[in-house]
Write an enzyme that holds these catalytic residues in place. Structure first.
Site, PDB file in Angstrom:
ATOM      1  N   ARG A  14       0.848  -1.254  -0.014  1.00  0.00           N
ATOM      2  CA  ARG A  14      -0.145  -0.046  -0.078  1.00  0.00           C
ATOM      3  C   ARG A  14       0.926   1.261   0.122  1.00  0.00           C
ATOM      4  O   ARG A  14       1.659   1.532   0.880  1.00  0.00           O
ATOM      5  CB  ARG A  14      -0.837  -0.089   1.248  1.00  0.00           C
ATOM      6  CG  ARG A  14      -1.877   1.163   1.343  1.00  0.00           C
ATOM      7  CD  ARG A  14      -2.418   1.346   2.568  1.00  0.00           C
ATOM      8  NE  ARG A  14      -3.186   2.569   2.810  1.00  0.00           N
ATOM      9  CZ  ARG A  14      -2.932   3.440   3.805  1.00  0.00           C
ATOM     10  NH1 ARG A  14      -2.431   3.157   4.712  1.00  0.00           N
ATOM     11  NH2 ARG A  14      -3.572   4.614   3.951  1.00  0.00           N
ATOM     12  N   HIS A  23      -2.943  11.111   1.088  1.00  0.00           N
ATOM     13  CA  HIS A  23      -2.148  10.774   2.351  1.00  0.00           C
ATOM     14  C   HIS A  23      -1.609  12.184   2.755  1.00  0.00           C
ATOM     15  O   HIS A  23      -0.361  12.111   3.003  1.00  0.00           O
ATOM     16  CB  HIS A  23      -1.228   9.672   2.233  1.00  0.00           C
ATOM     17  CG  HIS A  23      -0.966   9.117   3.415  1.00  0.00           C
ATOM     18  ND1 HIS A  23      -0.994   7.533   3.800  1.00  0.00           N
ATOM     19  CD2 HIS A  23      -0.431   9.610   4.791  1.00  0.00           C
ATOM     20  CE1 HIS A  23      -0.629   7.430   5.034  1.00  0.00           C
ATOM     21  NE2 HIS A  23      -0.128   8.669   5.896  1.00  0.00           N
ATOM     22  N   ASN A  54      -6.684   8.948   3.274  1.00  0.00           N
ATOM     23  CA  ASN A  54      -6.167   8.376   4.519  1.00  0.00           C
ATOM     24  C   ASN A  54      -6.464   9.361   5.664  1.00  0.00           C
ATOM     25  O   ASN A  54      -6.017  10.282   5.740  1.00  0.00           O
ATOM     26  CB  ASN A  54      -4.591   8.083   4.403  1.00  0.00           C
ATOM     27  CG  ASN A  54      -4.123   7.541   5.413  1.00  0.00           C
ATOM     28  OD1 ASN A  54      -4.314   6.315   5.900  1.00  0.00           O
ATOM     29  ND2 ASN A  54      -3.454   8.256   6.208  1.00  0.00           N
ATOM     30  N   GLU A  55      -6.876   8.686   6.783  1.00  0.00           N
ATOM     31  CA  GLU A  55      -7.154   9.331   7.965  1.00  0.00           C
ATOM     32  C   GLU A  55      -7.354  10.711   8.085  1.00  0.00           C
ATOM     33  O   GLU A  55      -6.635  11.719   8.479  1.00  0.00           O
ATOM     34  CB  GLU A  55      -5.805   9.045   8.919  1.00  0.00           C
ATOM     35  CG  GLU A  55      -5.358   7.727   9.168  1.00  0.00           C
ATOM     36  CD  GLU A  55      -4.021   7.524   9.806  1.00  0.00           C
ATOM     37  OE1 GLU A  55      -3.720   6.552  10.435  1.00  0.00           O
ATOM     38  OE2 GLU A  55      -3.212   8.382  10.048  1.00  0.00           O
ATOM     39  N   ASN A 104      -7.009   1.719  10.319  1.00  0.00           N
ATOM     40  CA  ASN A 104      -5.692   2.306  10.878  1.00  0.00           C
ATOM     41  C   ASN A 104      -5.938   2.196  12.225  1.00  0.00           C
ATOM     42  O   ASN A 104      -6.355   2.978  12.721  1.00  0.00           O
ATOM     43  CB  ASN A 104      -5.310   3.601  10.303  1.00  0.00           C
ATOM     44  CG  ASN A 104      -5.040   3.643   8.873  1.00  0.00           C
ATOM     45  OD1 ASN A 104      -5.197   2.641   8.171  1.00  0.00           O
ATOM     46  ND2 ASN A 104      -4.466   4.606   8.404  1.00  0.00           N
ATOM     47  N   TYR A 114      -3.819   2.066  16.221  1.00  0.00           N
ATOM     48  CA  TYR A 114      -2.518   1.999  16.908  1.00  0.00           C
ATOM     49  C   TYR A 114      -2.867   2.032  18.259  1.00  0.00           C
ATOM     50  O   TYR A 114      -1.742   1.593  18.788  1.00  0.00           O
ATOM     51  CB  TYR A 114      -1.752   3.428  16.656  1.00  0.00           C
ATOM     52  CG  TYR A 114      -1.032   3.445  15.196  1.00  0.00           C
ATOM     53  CD1 TYR A 114       0.139   3.028  14.936  1.00  0.00           C
ATOM     54  CD2 TYR A 114      -2.061   3.749  14.271  1.00  0.00           C
ATOM     55  CE1 TYR A 114       0.787   2.983  13.678  1.00  0.00           C
ATOM     56  CE2 TYR A 114      -1.467   4.065  12.667  1.00  0.00           C
ATOM     57  CZ  TYR A 114       0.034   3.516  12.798  1.00  0.00           C
ATOM     58  OH  TYR A 114       0.532   3.345  11.369  1.00  0.00           O
ATOM     59  N   GLU A 141      -3.308  -0.068   8.325  1.00  0.00           N
ATOM     60  CA  GLU A 141      -2.122   0.349   9.056  1.00  0.00           C
ATOM     61  C   GLU A 141      -1.927  -0.147  10.562  1.00  0.00           C
ATOM     62  O   GLU A 141      -3.205   0.014  11.175  1.00  0.00           O
ATOM     63  CB  GLU A 141      -1.954   1.973   9.021  1.00  0.00           C
ATOM     64  CG  GLU A 141      -1.168   2.845   8.032  1.00  0.00           C
ATOM     65  CD  GLU A 141      -1.186   4.188   8.189  1.00  0.00           C
ATOM     66  OE1 GLU A 141      -0.885   4.591   9.374  1.00  0.00           O
ATOM     67  OE2 GLU A 141      -1.329   4.946   7.379  1.00  0.00           O
ATOM     68  N   TRP A 200       2.864  -0.896   9.023  1.00  0.00           N
ATOM     69  CA  TRP A 200       3.349   0.258   9.175  1.00  0.00           C
ATOM     70  C   TRP A 200       4.665   0.361   9.783  1.00  0.00           C
ATOM     71  O   TRP A 200       4.580  -0.052  10.909  1.00  0.00           O
ATOM     72  CB  TRP A 200       2.494   1.393   9.636  1.00  0.00           C
ATOM     73  CG  TRP A 200       3.287   2.602   9.243  1.00  0.00           C
ATOM     74  CD1 TRP A 200       4.161   3.629  10.183  1.00  0.00           C
ATOM     75  CD2 TRP A 200       2.842   3.789   8.131  1.00  0.00           C
ATOM     76  NE1 TRP A 200       4.191   4.575   9.447  1.00  0.00           N
ATOM     77  CE2 TRP A 200       3.723   4.726   8.390  1.00  0.00           C
ATOM     78  CE3 TRP A 200       2.140   3.390   6.944  1.00  0.00           C
ATOM     79  CZ2 TRP A 200       3.493   5.674   7.408  1.00  0.00           C
ATOM     80  CZ3 TRP A 200       2.139   4.369   6.067  1.00  0.00           C
ATOM     81  CH2 TRP A 200       3.010   5.560   6.259  1.00  0.00           C
TER      82      TRP A 200
END
Length: 524
Positions: free
Chosen positions: A109, A154, A199-200, A331, A333, A406, A455
């Site tokens: 990606r 992104h 993205n995000e 994504n 974390y 991610e 990631w």
């Protein structure tokens, strides 16, 4: 636990990959992770983004992005660095393709730099040098048996559009994004089968990049009201691009989605107010963007909190946005506890642009015990929250096709370490092992998760933190021609992904908990 305030709508979905429920139930989560524990068509990949790795910012006709402005403004980047060279992937993309293939990843990606295609963000004709660069990389990936997954945006907004429109603040950016997206579809859709539009959005709005002036000036204009307008335009830009793709390019048998940054929130206690606080936190962090994509409108709890400050969709816009994803990119974390009342060291003002109501407080310690260990970036490591988020997606949103696009572990850069010490990253191995265990557990709960992207492929430029944080499976020697060296985590993935022992599982139609294998767009 069910999150949010929407009842499930009855819809049919594809079952999670080609693995029978009976086989999933046999998976032993106590043993080491093995590829054969996953469905045979489960995708393993790695992720990067253009500004973080490419460099070559003045080459190939590329125009300036907001991050060129950001990183060249004194005081905006923690270590004073820029992405002018970064990992030099603009020149070293073939080396990147080779190490992706050597690890054994199924997919890569990466993002396309908007200003490599349209240097000023818009134009009558795309920049041929930019098209040629990405075309070469796509062909190289395919020659190695690696599937390209393309992210269109992104964080690196064309600076010209920021200056002209105020970036995402103006609806004028929507047709500009759509034209850029179509240029990419027209040139690459014959070879790229998986597309991520944006993205995000939450993190992009938090970083507030490309605004000229001091950090204090930037913070003053980055108000909640402004962020809600920007996110609204992002959703409409995504949906417009998705509509173009489906009408003109989905005949190439591809799919289109979006990647959202979603954190897990666990109630601090079993008290009703803490459960409600966790529900509200996930509505603000996840539902803010996902509810429109699935249900066609914002969560009621956000509407009640912000009233007229939150934009509304017209009926036509609601229809456009609803169901505009074929898959969700997740994504992930970290995770937090949520409380419905003030608690020591809990905050009502989270770091990212999610403005919570007065009844929600977020923290990461319960009874003096942290929710998880700390990564180098200061985020707590809590794999259980990944499983919680995946199960929430099933319970509240009807089990959308989901890929973890991610997740990763950060170390703090330490220039005093030897090369050998840089390559020993057991903490990162532990991170990925335990998060893959969480995915396996979610699969046993019949969550439709179909892939996992690490990631990141290489240590890179980490936005406002410069090169201070290292997420890479490969160490990059920025002092010596950006040479790549595989870390222990790359070797761990290689062992995981290139096992010779096979575990063939039959594809079958599965019907459980009200869904069975049919192809249908999410939210429609």
């Amino acid at each position: 636990m069910a999150f949010g305030d929407h009842k499930n709508e009855e819809r049919d979905y594809e079952a999670p990959a080609s693995m029978q429920i009976e086989e999933l139930e046999k998976v032993n989560l106590d043993q080491d992770i093995s590829r054969r524990q996953f469905p045979t068509d489960f995708i393993f990949g790695c992720s990067t983004s253009a500004y973080q790795i490419e460099g070559g910012v003045h080459e190939g006709g590329k125009g300036p992005s907001c991050w060129d402005t950001e990183s060249s403004t004194p005081g905006r980047i923690l270590d004073g660095s820029t992405g002018v060279v970064a990992c030099d992937s603009y020149h070293k993309y073939q080396e990147d393709v080779d190490i992706i293939s050597e690890v054994g990843f199924d997919a890569y990606r990466f993002s396309i730099a908007w200003t490599r295609i349209f240097p000023d963000g818009v134009g009558e004709q795309p920049n041929q040098a930019g098209l040629d660069y990405y075309s070469r990389m796509i062909d190289s990936l395919l020659s190695k048996g690696v599937k390209p997954w393309v992210t269109l945006f992104h964080f690196d907004l064309p600076q010209a559009l920021l200056d002209k429109y105020g970036g995402w603040c103006s609806a004028e950016i929507i047709p500009a994004f759509a034209a850029y997206a179509e240029a990419c579809f027209a040139n690459f859709a014959d070879r790229v089968k998986n597309w991520i539009t944006i993205n995000e959005p939450t993190i992009d709005l938090a970083l507030n990049s490309g605004h000229r002036g001091t950090l204090e000036d930037s913070a003053k204009i980055n108000t909640p009201e402004r962020r809600y307008v920007q996110a609204h335009h992002m959703l409409l830009a995504h949906a417009t691009a998705a509509q173009i793709y489906r009408k003109k390019y989905q005949g190439f048998d591809g799919k289109i989605g979006i990647a959202l940054d979603i954190q897990g929130y666990e109630p601090l206690t079993d008290a009703p107010e803490d459960i409600e606080a966790a529900n509200t936190a996930i509505a603000f962090r996840c539902g803010w963007l996902l509810d429109p994509l699935i249900f066609g409108h914002y969560p009621e709890v956000i509407r009640k909190t912000w009233g007229e400050a939150l934009p509304s969709f017209t009926d036509e816009e609601s229809e456009l946005v609803k169901g505009s994803i074929d898959f969700l990119g997740l994504n992930f974390y970290t995770g937090y506890y949520a409380s419905g009342k003030p608690v020591e060291n809990f905050s009502n003002k989270p770091a990212f642009p999610v403005t919570l109501p007065p009844s929600v407080y977020i923290g990461d310690v319960r009874n003096h015990v942290p929710i998880g260990g700390l990564s180098g970036s200061g985020l707590r490591i809590h794999p259980k929250s990944l499983e919680t988020v995946l199960l929430m997606l099933k319970t509240k949103y009807g089990n959308p096709i989901t890929y973890i696009t991610e997740t990763g572990f950060a170390e703090v850069r330490n220039p005093k370490l030897s090369l050998e010490e840089h390559l020993q990253d057991q903490d990162r191995i532990n991170f990925f092992r335990e998060h893959l265990r969480a995915v396996l557990s979610a699969l046993k709960g019949v969550v439709d998760v179909r892939g996992f992207f690490a990631w990141s492929l290489v240590d890179n430029f980490e936005w406002s933190w410069g090169y201070q944080y290292k997420f890479g499976l490969h160490f990059v020697d920025f002092q010596n021609n950006q040479r790549r060296y595989p870390k222990a985590s790359a070797s761990w993935f290689r062992k995981l992904l290139t096992e010779r022992e096979t575990h063939q599982l039959k594809s079958s139609k599965v019907k459980e908990n009200g869904f069975h294998r049919v192809e249908q767009r999410i939210g429609k």
